[in-house]
Write an enzyme that holds these catalytic residues in place. Structure first.
Site, mmCIF file in Angstrom:
data_model
loop_
_atom_site.group_PDB
_atom_site.id
_atom_site.type_symbol
_atom_site.label_atom_id
_atom_site.label_comp_id
_atom_site.label_asym_id
_atom_site.label_seq_id
_atom_site.Cartn_x
_atom_site.Cartn_y
_atom_site.Cartn_z
ATOM 1 N N HIS A 161 -35.020 -41.331 87.164
ATOM 2 C CA HIS A 161 -36.189 -40.760 87.733
ATOM 3 C C HIS A 161 -35.857 -39.229 88.017
ATOM 4 O O HIS A 161 -36.946 -38.338 87.306
ATOM 5 C CB HIS A 161 -36.652 -41.427 89.090
ATOM 6 C CG HIS A 161 -37.187 -42.783 89.074
ATOM 7 N ND1 HIS A 161 -37.728 -43.587 90.123
ATOM 8 C CD2 HIS A 161 -37.033 -43.499 87.798
ATOM 9 C CE1 HIS A 161 -37.828 -44.432 89.699
ATOM 10 N NE2 HIS A 161 -37.616 -44.839 88.193
ATOM 11 N N SER A 170 -39.784 -45.518 83.429
ATOM 12 C CA SER A 170 -40.034 -44.667 84.633
ATOM 13 C C SER A 170 -39.271 -43.228 84.283
ATOM 14 O O SER A 170 -39.935 -42.308 84.761
ATOM 15 C CB SER A 170 -39.632 -45.368 85.850
ATOM 16 O OG SER A 170 -38.171 -45.966 85.553
#
Length: 199
Positions: free
Chosen positions: A175, A124
């Site tokens: 992230h 991610s």
């Protein structure tokens, strides 16, 4: 008849991630933190005390369960396809891996500052890097790239960050680090293609 251009790197990354997940699933439980740590997931003591820096890279190919894998691969497919065809294979791979590793380094620093010791893994951070890069590419093309718009990309970024921040067990530091790194790398690497009308 001209063949459609293929996003070879995006497709290859999806296949590699799926293959790694399948192999790990055959031999153990991908939702077990200890098992994942034994196979290259991020774990602060192993990296800092054990000097196992390779984990910053290997964890990009590991996923905790099928849902985690599918979520990342669907977004990787959608974002990666658009970005790779626009920016080229080499630049795409640079953005993907620099963003992923930069996100992991930021996450590592955050864990060290807060004293957290968690096992983490997933693509991610790198996927958020593609999101950040694509946001810049769309902006650089005056807010439009094919079906993508600047407003749409901005909404995607905000919603993705929001869902991460309001969910448990999500490495939001990775992230954010990936997103910012991807945007910065695109600023450095991307040059807008000039349209030349046919003679």
């Amino acid at each position: 008849m001209k063949r459609k251009p293929e996003a070879l790197c995006t497709t290859s990354l999806i296949i590699i991630n799926a293959a790694v997940f399948l192999i790990l699933t055959i031999f153990g439980d991908t939702e077990d933190g200890l098992y994942m740590m034994q196979h290259g997931a991020m774990y602060t003591p192993a990296i800092i005390q054990g000097h196992e820096y390779y984990r910053l890279f290997t964890c990009l190919f590991l996923h905790f369960g099928i849902d985690h894998l599918l979520n990342n691969m669907v977004i990787l497919g959608a974002l990666g396809w658009n970005l790779e065809l626009e920016i080229g294979k080499v630049r795409f791979l640079i953005i993907y891996f620099v963003s992923g590793i930069a996100g992991n380094i930021l996450s590592l620093r955050f864990d060290m500052m807060t004293g957290r010791e968690v096992v983490s893994a997933g693509a991610s951070g790198a996927v958020f890097g593609l999101m950040g890069a694509l946001l810049y590419v769309v902006i650089a093309n005056r807010g439009r790239l094919g079906r993508l718009s600047g407003r749409g990309m901005l909404i995607m970024v905000i919603l993705s960050l929001y869902f991460g921040l309001t969910s448990s067990g999500v490495d939001n530091t990775a992230h954010i680090g990936g997103l910012v790194s991807g945007f910065v790398m695109a600023v450095i690497l991307y040059r807008r293609k000039e349209y030349r009308p046919p003679h």
